[in-house]
Design a protein around this motif. Structure first.
Motif, PDB file in Angstrom:
ATOM      1  N   MET A   1       0.864  -1.182   0.000  1.00  0.00           N
ATOM      2  CA  MET A   1       0.000   0.000   0.000  1.00  0.00           C
ATOM      3  C   MET A   1       0.900   1.231   0.000  1.00  0.00           C
ATOM      4  SD  MET A   1      -2.225  -1.459   3.169  1.00  0.00           S
ATOM      5  CE  MET A   1      -3.278  -0.027   3.289  1.00  0.00           C
ATOM      6  N   THR A   2       0.811   2.070  -1.029  1.00  0.00           N
ATOM      7  CA  THR A   2       1.680   3.244  -1.111  1.00  0.00           C
ATOM      8  C   THR A   2       0.934   4.491  -0.652  1.00  0.00           C
ATOM      9  OG1 THR A   2       1.093   3.657  -3.429  1.00  0.00           O
ATOM     10  CG2 THR A   2       2.999   2.243  -2.987  1.00  0.00           C
ATOM     11  N   SER A   3       1.632   5.325   0.096  1.00  0.00           N
ATOM     12  CA  SER A   3       1.047   6.557   0.609  1.00  0.00           C
ATOM     13  C   SER A   3       2.169   7.517   0.969  1.00  0.00           C
ATOM     14  CB  SER A   3       0.187   6.274   1.833  1.00  0.00           C
ATOM     15  OG  SER A   3      -0.248   7.486   2.436  1.00  0.00           O
ATOM     16  N   THR A   4       1.933   8.806   0.753  1.00  0.00           N
ATOM     17  CA  THR A   4       2.883   9.824   1.188  1.00  0.00           C
ATOM     18  C   THR A   4       2.532  10.363   2.572  1.00  0.00           C
ATOM     19  OG1 THR A   4       1.586  11.550   0.080  1.00  0.00           O
ATOM     20  CG2 THR A   4       3.373  10.536  -1.190  1.00  0.00           C
ATOM     21  N   LEU A   5       1.421   9.905   3.144  1.00  0.00           N
ATOM     22  CA  LEU A   5       1.024  10.335   4.479  1.00  0.00           C
ATOM     23  C   LEU A   5       1.855   9.616   5.537  1.00  0.00           C
ATOM     24  CD1 LEU A   5      -2.871  10.215   4.107  1.00  0.00           C
ATOM     25  CD2 LEU A   5      -1.427  12.256   4.081  1.00  0.00           C
ATOM     26  N   PRO A   6       2.114  10.253   6.683  1.00  0.00           N
ATOM     27  CA  PRO A   6       2.765   9.536   7.777  1.00  0.00           C
ATOM     28  C   PRO A   6       1.843   8.439   8.292  1.00  0.00           C
ATOM     29  CG  PRO A   6       2.021  11.697   8.506  1.00  0.00           C
ATOM     30  CD  PRO A   6       1.835  11.667   7.023  1.00  0.00           C
ATOM     31  N   PRO A   7       2.388   7.414   8.941  1.00  0.00           N
ATOM     32  CA  PRO A   7       1.547   6.300   9.408  1.00  0.00           C
ATOM     33  C   PRO A   7       0.403   6.712  10.309  1.00  0.00           C
ATOM     34  CG  PRO A   7       3.855   5.675   9.475  1.00  0.00           C
ATOM     35  CD  PRO A   7       3.827   7.144   9.152  1.00  0.00           C
ATOM     36  N   ASP A   8       0.589   7.755  11.138  1.00  0.00           N
ATOM     37  CA  ASP A   8      -0.495   8.137  12.037  1.00  0.00           C
ATOM     38  C   ASP A   8      -1.617   8.898  11.333  1.00  0.00           C
ATOM     39  OD1 ASP A   8       0.728  10.560  11.603  1.00  0.00           O
ATOM     40  OD2 ASP A   8       1.063  11.040  13.712  1.00  0.00           O
ATOM     41  N   LYS A   9      -1.450   9.152  10.029  1.00  0.00           N
ATOM     42  CA  LYS A   9      -2.504   9.783   9.239  1.00  0.00           C
ATOM     43  C   LYS A   9      -3.088   8.815   8.212  1.00  0.00           C
ATOM     44  CE  LYS A   9      -1.730  13.834  11.151  1.00  0.00           C
ATOM     45  NZ  LYS A   9      -2.687  14.425  12.115  1.00  0.00           N
ATOM     46  N   ALA A  10      -2.706   7.553   8.288  1.00  0.00           N
ATOM     47  CA  ALA A  10      -3.149   6.574   7.293  1.00  0.00           C
ATOM     48  C   ALA A  10      -4.665   6.455   7.289  1.00  0.00           C
ATOM     49  CB  ALA A  10      -2.512   5.219   7.570  1.00  0.00           C
ATOM     50  N   THR A  11      -5.234   6.347   6.094  1.00  0.00           N
ATOM     51  CA  THR A  11      -6.682   6.204   5.960  1.00  0.00           C
ATOM     52  C   THR A  11      -7.118   4.744   5.856  1.00  0.00           C
ATOM     53  OG1 THR A  11      -6.487   6.478   3.562  1.00  0.00           O
ATOM     54  CG2 THR A  11      -6.914   8.458   4.871  1.00  0.00           C
ATOM     55  N   ASP A  12      -6.186   3.848   5.585  1.00  0.00           N
ATOM     56  CA  ASP A  12      -6.485   2.417   5.487  1.00  0.00           C
ATOM     57  C   ASP A  12      -5.634   1.647   6.488  1.00  0.00           C
ATOM     58  OD1 ASP A  12      -8.319   2.523   3.217  1.00  0.00           O
ATOM     59  OD2 ASP A  12      -6.560   3.092   2.045  1.00  0.00           O
ATOM     60  N   GLU A  13      -6.155   0.553   6.986  1.00  0.00           N
ATOM     61  CA  GLU A  13      -5.433  -0.243   7.972  1.00  0.00           C
ATOM     62  C   GLU A  13      -4.231  -0.928   7.330  1.00  0.00           C
ATOM     63  OE1 GLU A  13      -7.351  -4.350   8.725  1.00  0.00           O
ATOM     64  OE2 GLU A  13      -9.024  -2.975   8.404  1.00  0.00           O
ATOM     65  N   PHE A  14      -3.203  -1.173   8.121  1.00  0.00           N
ATOM     66  CA  PHE A  14      -2.001  -1.854   7.636  1.00  0.00           C
ATOM     67  C   PHE A  14      -1.421  -2.687   8.765  1.00  0.00           C
ATOM     68  CE2 PHE A  14      -0.737   2.337   9.188  1.00  0.00           C
ATOM     69  CZ  PHE A  14       0.302   2.032  10.054  1.00  0.00           C
ATOM     70  N   ASP A  15      -0.570  -3.638   8.398  1.00  0.00           N
ATOM     71  CA  ASP A  15       0.105  -4.484   9.388  1.00  0.00           C
ATOM     72  C   ASP A  15       1.500  -3.977   9.716  1.00  0.00           C
ATOM     73  OD1 ASP A  15      -1.977  -6.534   9.553  1.00  0.00           O
ATOM     74  OD2 ASP A  15      -1.401  -7.026   7.507  1.00  0.00           O
ATOM     75  N   LEU A  16       2.118  -3.340   8.722  1.00  0.00           N
ATOM     76  CA  LEU A  16       3.507  -2.909   8.862  1.00  0.00           C
ATOM     77  C   LEU A  16       3.701  -1.650   8.030  1.00  0.00           C
ATOM     78  CD1 LEU A  16       6.499  -3.806   9.791  1.00  0.00           C
ATOM     79  CD2 LEU A  16       6.692  -4.684   7.462  1.00  0.00           C
ATOM     80  N   ALA A  17       4.453  -0.697   8.553  1.00  0.00           N
ATOM     81  CA  ALA A  17       4.775   0.511   7.799  1.00  0.00           C
ATOM     82  C   ALA A  17       6.273   0.746   7.844  1.00  0.00           C
ATOM     83  CB  ALA A  17       4.030   1.722   8.359  1.00  0.00           C
ATOM     84  N   ILE A  18       6.799   1.353   6.786  1.00  0.00           N
ATOM     85  CA  ILE A  18       8.214   1.719   6.712  1.00  0.00           C
ATOM     86  C   ILE A  18       8.284   3.195   6.339  1.00  0.00           C
ATOM     87  CG2 ILE A  18      10.444   1.305   5.609  1.00  0.00           C
ATOM     88  CD1 ILE A  18       9.508  -1.528   4.964  1.00  0.00           C
ATOM     89  N   ARG A  19       8.988   3.975   7.169  1.00  0.00           N
ATOM     90  CA  ARG A  19       9.163   5.399   6.927  1.00  0.00           C
ATOM     91  C   ARG A  19      10.523   5.838   7.455  1.00  0.00           C
ATOM     92  NH1 ARG A  19       5.008   4.627   4.676  1.00  0.00           N
ATOM     93  NH2 ARG A  19       3.198   6.001   4.478  1.00  0.00           N
ATOM     94  N   ARG A  20      10.959   7.015   6.999  1.00  0.00           N
ATOM     95  CA  ARG A  20      12.155   7.616   7.579  1.00  0.00           C
ATOM     96  C   ARG A  20      11.804   8.273   8.916  1.00  0.00           C
ATOM     97  NH1 ARG A  20      16.499   7.819   4.187  1.00  0.00           N
ATOM     98  NH2 ARG A  20      16.063   7.786   1.941  1.00  0.00           N
ATOM     99  N   GLY A  21      12.690   8.117   9.894  1.00  0.00           N
ATOM    100  CA  GLY A  21      12.555   8.839  11.141  1.00  0.00           C
ATOM    101  C   GLY A  21      11.549   8.256  12.111  1.00  0.00           C
ATOM    102  N   THR A  22      11.465   8.895  13.277  1.00  0.00           N
ATOM    103  CA  THR A  22      10.621   8.400  14.370  1.00  0.00           C
ATOM    104  C   THR A  22       9.395   9.269  14.596  1.00  0.00           C
ATOM    105  OG1 THR A  22      12.002   9.638  15.947  1.00  0.00           O
ATOM    106  CG2 THR A  22      12.581   7.332  15.554  1.00  0.00           C
ATOM    107  N   ARG A  23       9.153  10.238  13.737  1.00  0.00           N
ATOM    108  CA  ARG A  23       7.965  11.074  13.878  1.00  0.00           C
ATOM    109  C   ARG A  23       6.823  10.532  13.026  1.00  0.00           C
ATOM    110  NH1 ARG A  23      10.261  17.339  13.558  1.00  0.00           N
ATOM    111  NH2 ARG A  23      11.655  17.224  15.379  1.00  0.00           N
ATOM    112  N   GLY A  24       5.594  10.855  13.442  1.00  0.00           N
ATOM    113  CA  GLY A  24       4.429  10.507  12.644  1.00  0.00           C
ATOM    114  C   GLY A  24       3.953   9.079  12.795  1.00  0.00           C
ATOM    115  N   TRP A  25       4.310   8.423  13.911  1.00  0.00           N
ATOM    116  CA  TRP A  25       3.863   7.049  14.150  1.00  0.00           C
ATOM    117  C   TRP A  25       2.726   7.051  15.166  1.00  0.00           C
ATOM    118  CZ3 TRP A  25       5.746   3.099  11.283  1.00  0.00           C
ATOM    119  CH2 TRP A  25       6.957   3.300  10.617  1.00  0.00           C
ATOM    120  N   PRO A  26       1.736   6.172  15.003  1.00  0.00           N
ATOM    121  CA  PRO A  26       0.662   6.079  15.998  1.00  0.00           C
ATOM    122  C   PRO A  26       1.213   5.686  17.365  1.00  0.00           C
ATOM    123  CG  PRO A  26       0.054   4.910  13.984  1.00  0.00           C
ATOM    124  CD  PRO A  26       1.517   5.264  13.864  1.00  0.00           C
TER     125      PRO A  26
END
Length: 321
Positions: free
Chosen positions: A128-153
């Motif tokens: 699932m591709t998205s430019t939103l940070p994980p804490d702004k995701a509109t669809d459920e996911f099992d795993l996310a990969i992003r740079r840095g430690t900000r924007g996580w639920p």
């Protein structure tokens, strides 16, 4: 005639919130944000015309209508799940939903996915591709990969994954026609920029003590994936995260004339819910094995960073660090 159905995603969100008596824990279960759960339930309440929860400062409680609705939809949801499982021959669908940015998906994850599928043919990876940070995701996911430690639920397990750096890259033909042996040589070239990584060029100039350096001209694109494709096509040079150019460097589509001059970047992290599914755990294990096989820093591209003199350009004055 069937009665008008409520929005089923909202019903699922309500069921989780009612079961946990918490929007936060429901969000963690469904891998969405607290705000997404709240919006779904408000939409359901609007559809039904009643309040399902009594909202307090740090707590939500089911109203009488909420208790009644939850008691009735629980068996209905279980029946839907049982019907779906029966059609699948009794075997539960095994999948893992991975939320990543588009360029990371195209340049890092997808080229490696055949290895996961070969090792776990019974698990379906859903990218699932998205430019939103994980804490702004509109669809459920099992795993996310992003740079840095900000924007996580809150409550999500976040762990370091991949270190990274940025460096100058371009097509072999580009640097063969106009060799680059120092940062100042880039003044005769076109710089390719992306809106999402617009600060890399200025950061790199400071890193190599060339703050006044200006390219001949600039071309800007919306996404880094387009920048890298333009670099492969010889339109100019790019400042690229090494993690995203492994295959282009290995194939010779891109080369780096100044491999020793690198700018450290914020590393990638992966995050998953406190109680990840076995499928998610298998995927994480595979990710770490991928890093173990190629090196945690930069994804095993070190050999490709040795700029080939066969491209026709002069060797850089500085060697590999």
């Amino acid at each position: 005639m069937l009665p008008r159905l409520p929005p089923l995603n909202a019903v699922r969100a309500f069921a989780a919130a009612a079961r946990h008596q918490s929007f936060t824990r429901a969000a963690l279960e469904l891998h969405v944000t607290h705000g997404a759960i709240s919006r779904q339930i408000k939409a359901l309440e609007s559809h039904l015309g009643v309040d399902l929860f009594e909202r307090k400062t740090r707590q939500v409680l089911l109203t009488a209508a909420g208790h009644q609705f939850h008691a009735q939809i629980g068996p209905a949801l279980e029946q839907i799940g049982a019907a779906a499982e029966l059609l699948r021959g009794g075997a539960a669908l095994r999948s893992v939903k991975v939320n990543v940015r588009p360029t990371f998906a195209v340049r890092w994850l997808i080229p490696r996915l055949p290895g996961f599928v070969a090792k776990h043919p019974d698990i379906e990876p859903q990218v699932m591709t998205s430019t939103l940070p994980p804490d702004k995701a509109t669809d459920e996911f099992d795993l996310a990969i992003r740079r840095g430690t900000r924007g996580w639920p809150s409550g999500m397990q976040v762990q370091p994954f991949l270190e990274d750096e940025v460096l100058v890259v371009g097509s072999p033909a580009l640097f063969a026609s106009r060799p680059v042996t120092s940062p100042q040589s880039l003044a005769s070239h076109v710089l390719l920029l992306s809106k999402s990584r617009s600060k890399d060029w200025e950061g790199w100039k400071k890193q190599v003590n060339a703050p006044g350096l200006k390219p001949a001209s600039c071309l800007q694109f919306d996404h880094l994936h387009f920048v890298l494709q333009a670099a492969v096509d010889g339109l100019g040079f790019a400042m690229a995260p090494v993690s995203l150019i492994v295959h282009d460097m290995a194939s010779g589509r891109l080369v780096s004339p100044l491999p020793a001059l690198r700018l450290p970047l914020t590393g990638h992290y992966f995050g998953m819910a406190p109680q990840p599914s076995p499928e998610t755990q298998h995927f994480v294990q595979w990710l770490m094995e991928e890093l173990g096989g190629v090196g945690r820093s930069w994804g095993g591209v070190e050999e490709e960073l040795k700029y080939s003199t066969s491209s026709g350009a002069d060797s850089p004055a500085m060697g590999i660090e």
